[in-house]
Design a protein around this motif. Structure first.
Motif, short mmCIF file in Angstrom:
data_model
loop_
_atom_site.label_atom_id
_atom_site.label_comp_id
_atom_site.label_asym_id
_atom_site.label_seq_id
_atom_site.Cartn_x
_atom_site.Cartn_y
_atom_site.Cartn_z
N LYS A 197 0.87 -1.18 0.00
CA LYS A 197 0.00 0.00 0.00
C LYS A 197 0.90 1.23 0.00
O LYS A 197 1.01 1.93 0.99
CB LYS A 197 -0.92 -0.01 1.21
N GLY A 198 1.59 1.46 -1.08
CA GLY A 198 2.43 2.64 -1.20
C GLY A 198 3.89 2.38 -0.91
O GLY A 198 4.26 1.35 -0.35
N PRO A 199 4.74 3.34 -1.30
CA PRO A 199 6.19 3.18 -1.18
C PRO A 199 6.66 2.96 0.25
O PRO A 199 7.56 2.15 0.48
CB PRO A 199 6.74 4.51 -1.72
N ASP A 200 6.07 3.67 1.23
CA ASP A 200 6.57 3.53 2.59
C ASP A 200 6.35 2.11 3.11
O ASP A 200 7.19 1.55 3.82
CB ASP A 200 5.91 4.55 3.53
N LEU B 119 8.83 -0.14 1.46
CA LEU B 119 10.13 0.07 2.12
C LEU B 119 10.20 -0.71 3.43
O LEU B 119 11.19 -1.39 3.72
CB LEU B 119 10.34 1.56 2.39
N GLN C 138 10.70 -4.33 2.72
CA GLN C 138 12.06 -4.62 2.24
C GLN C 138 13.07 -4.50 3.38
O GLN C 138 14.04 -5.26 3.45
CB GLN C 138 12.42 -3.69 1.08
N ALA C 139 12.86 -3.53 4.28
CA ALA C 139 13.78 -3.37 5.41
C ALA C 139 13.71 -4.61 6.32
O ALA C 139 14.73 -5.11 6.78
CB ALA C 139 13.44 -2.11 6.19
N ALA D 282 15.57 -7.50 4.75
CA ALA D 282 17.02 -7.32 4.90
C ALA D 282 17.44 -7.69 6.33
O ALA D 282 18.47 -8.34 6.54
CB ALA D 282 17.42 -5.89 4.56
N LEU E 144 16.80 -9.51 -2.07
CA LEU E 144 15.81 -9.54 -3.15
C LEU E 144 16.53 -9.82 -4.46
O LEU E 144 17.41 -9.07 -4.87
CB LEU E 144 15.10 -8.19 -3.19
N ILE F 144 12.09 -9.15 -8.91
CA ILE F 144 10.79 -8.53 -8.68
C ILE F 144 9.96 -8.80 -9.92
O ILE F 144 10.37 -8.43 -11.02
CB ILE F 144 10.92 -7.01 -8.48
N PRO G 105 6.53 -7.79 -11.22
CA PRO G 105 5.31 -7.02 -10.99
C PRO G 105 4.11 -7.71 -11.65
O PRO G 105 4.21 -8.18 -12.78
CB PRO G 105 5.59 -5.68 -11.67
N TRP H 139 -7.84 -4.23 -4.36
CA TRP H 139 -6.42 -4.02 -4.65
C TRP H 139 -6.02 -4.35 -6.06
O TRP H 139 -4.88 -4.67 -6.34
CB TRP H 139 -5.55 -4.76 -3.63
#
Lengths: 429, 429
Positions: free
Chosen positions: B354-357, B360, B363-364, B367, B373, B376, B378, B389
């Motif tokens: 649900k958005g870049p944040d 992120l 992904q954090a 890690a 990764l 990807i 899509p 969605w």
């Protein structure tokens, strides 16, 4: 007014003011003093016209004193102004519709509408991977902004929306909203072959690689593909791009692509900023930029040192092909993040990891810098010569988030280049 | 002995022992008691033969008491043993050549040699993005292991290397070393159409989606593509795969692909483990597994609770399509990491951020769990019905590193499903 007509409109006006046929006007011609040699009355007329035609005020012109220098610099300035307004408008639309993807997200929706005129909110939601209510809110905002109209349930670009989108994502150049491909649609662009050839000629000027600085020059087709990658990400027209180290001369490929876009009456980049530790590179790039009237400024700068304040927070994206060490990526990307607008930017990181643990360390650093990985293009970058590393590297495309911040902002005193890691005593000698 | 002949060789032996034509033998037939009804003398003969033919000892058989249950379970056991030895051998080769990519890295090199017989170390270095000296060291180890020969500078697979590689990466099924594609070579596999059709029939048994559990069923073609993705990553033949939540019935697609491989005399998965909170799913999967004699075990388990000890550290990879919340990904992937062999595994995470944040944050977390990764894809996953969605999600392929570890190992008491985030008081009621 269609923005791809900016050049025609401007040249016609200058032709009238200077009583010179429009065909005779060249980008490198000075507006005042010589060449067009406008007098003060014509100057006033030009400024008045700029305000009427583009809404550009004297205050706008004051910010960039070189705007009225030459025909080319004025055209770039106008395109930059159009681009900034477009960016601001789309950022407002994104905020009003609470679209976390920001401007880039709005542009994706517009690209899908361009490709599928009459698309419904539901279809757009599926194609853009966004919730239908968000699409509905976006369409309302885009309608108010005069960019998107509707017919029944279907969305259509307005002529204004079409023209603006065309400026940033020129469809004739093969830029589309379809899903990304691993080697990049870049190489499928109708411009790829010509751009590669033009790069091949210019990249002969690159100085020999200095392996102490981890230099390894990319192939001309890689430089071309990178420039087209910037284009397909909407980072060419009227945008400011930074290059953190550029022994590859990718900045040249971007500048040449800008020329090619201009030949099609489309807008090229507003500014290209190159930082490199190697004065040979800075000097060659500066000479080429002067010869070709590119909006390219190259600075001799050791990225271990903090950045000059006037380069901070003003770019829309950056390219870097750092030393292939965890530190190299962390440092170069940190500097790149600092150079970019906090409102949103794209980072193009070329990297070849030495194994999974190193790739993990780089990815962890990027996450700590508030960047998320959007595309992995294995083998996108190819290099000249016989390096140990198989002559290729990944292209990693990162998007910024609200958490974007550099990990390093002060002086960096540690090891950086591969040679320093191999010879741990080097810096003590 | 070519390992794809395992089935033929075994069936011939059983036919001799049971005095039954080989064509009459079926996987579901019991070895002892009924069906083949081997007596104790034949049993001893079988065990002796297993040792001579495959080096499988009585101690090996003791570890898995179900090995001698049916024809199918014995074949799977043999394939599992071959697979474990192959894995161990390649892990040794990787360690000796100091290849940080481990077994998967060695397999990539072998795949490239299969596709380009006579390839030089330099060429292999370029294709595999590895340093030439590492390739040279690898070739030496692979030569000693009898898997790779040489002729001049060129590398060739030995018959043994060819046969073993074919077991794990069957070329007739379209599995190759070429660069990954965004939607996956999976969908280009010659098996894709048939597998999709067979999945379509079986996936009708899926219980209706329970949206409180964030269930949304993937399309049959997505389940098929996921199974083929496991195959192209070398995670089918003789491997153990885990599914953390499987309302999609991806495990069924993997089991069916295993059947299809077996029909071509190739090895299917050694074990498929499914954990799901929804007893309807567990029961349906268990029934299907019994009907089709699949090596599939489904457990009713709330992933907020710690895992049963006997499921830990024994799988080669896992699939999960968790609740699309940061917590959902963190929890489900944590459990998946715990289920896998620390020596190396692959994680297939389906997710729509649900958005870049949020992307992120996920992904954090990955890690922090020591996963990096690698691909990807899509829009790889498509779902039934009218979810908000957009009915699709990314497929993220992660590789483990030496730093792999779960973030959560104990009870998890916080919010998990989307509905709980929307109704913050739900869990207090």
């Amino acid at each position: 007014m269609l923005s791809e007509d900016t050049k025609t409109v401007l040249y016609n006006m200058l032709s009238k003011l200077a009583t010179l046929p429009a065909e005779a006007i060249r980008p490198e011609m000075k507006l005042f003093g010589r060449d067009l040699a406008l007098d003060s009355l014509s100057g006033v007329e030009l400024v008045t016209w700029l305000e009427q035609q583009f809404g550009i005020t004297l205050e706008d012109l004051d910010v960039d004193l070189s705007a009225l220098d030459s025909v080319g610099s004025l055209l770039r300035f106008i395109n930059g102004q159009i681009s900034e307004r477009w960016t601001g408008q789309l950022e407002k639309v994104a905020a009003a519709a609470r679209l976390k993807e920001g401007r880039f997200g709005v542009e994706q929706v517009l690209l899908h509408i361009r490709e599928h005129p009459g698309a419904t909110s539901r279809e757009l939601a599926a194609w853009c991977s966004l919730p239908t209510p968000t699409i509905a809110a976006l369409r309302k905002e885009l309608h108010q902004a005069g960019l998107v109209g509707k017919e029944g349930k279907g969305a259509f670009l307005s002529p204004k929306g079409e023209a603006l989108l065309e400026t940033f994502y020129p469809s004739w150049a093969g830029v589309s909203a379809s899903a990304p491909e691993p080697y990049g649609r870049a190489r499928q662009s109708p411009l790829f072959a010509e751009l590669t050839e033009r790069c091949r000629a210019l990249l002969r000027h690159r100085p020999p690689a200095d392996t102490q600085l981890d230099q390894a020059k990319c192939l001309p087709e890689t430089a071309a593909a990178r420039a087209l990658l910037a284009l397909e990400n909407g980072l060419l027209a009227g945008r400011r791009l930074a290059f953190l180290g550029d022994d590859d001369f990718t900045s040249v490929a971007v500048a040449v692509l800008g020329d090619m876009l201009a030949e099609h009456q489309a807008a090229g980049p507003a500014a290209i900023t190159v930082l490199d530790i190697d004065e040979r590179i800075v000097n060659t790039l500066t000479e080429l930029a002067e010869q070709h009237s590119w909006p390219l400024l190259a600075y001799g700068h050791d990225l271990r040192r903090p950045l000059p304040a006037d380069l901070l927070h003003r770019h829309d994206g950056f390219f870097t092909d750092p030393p292939y060490t965890v530190t190299g990526a962390r440092l170069f990307v940190s500097r790149g993040v600092e150079m970019c607008r906090p409102e949103g930017f794209t980072a193009f990181l070329s990297f070849a990891p030495k194994g999974p643990d190193e790739m993990l360390a780089v990815q962890a650093d990027m996450a700590r810098m508030g960047l998320y990985l959007r595309e992995i293009k294995p083998g996108f970058n190819r290099y000249e010569g016989g390096s140990l590393w198989g002559n290729q590297s990944h292209m990693l495309v990162y998007s910024s988030t609200t958490k974007a911040r550099p990990l390093l902002t002060t002086n960096y005193e540690g090891q950086l280049y591969t040679a320093e890691f191999r010879q741990p005593t080097l810096r003590q000698r």
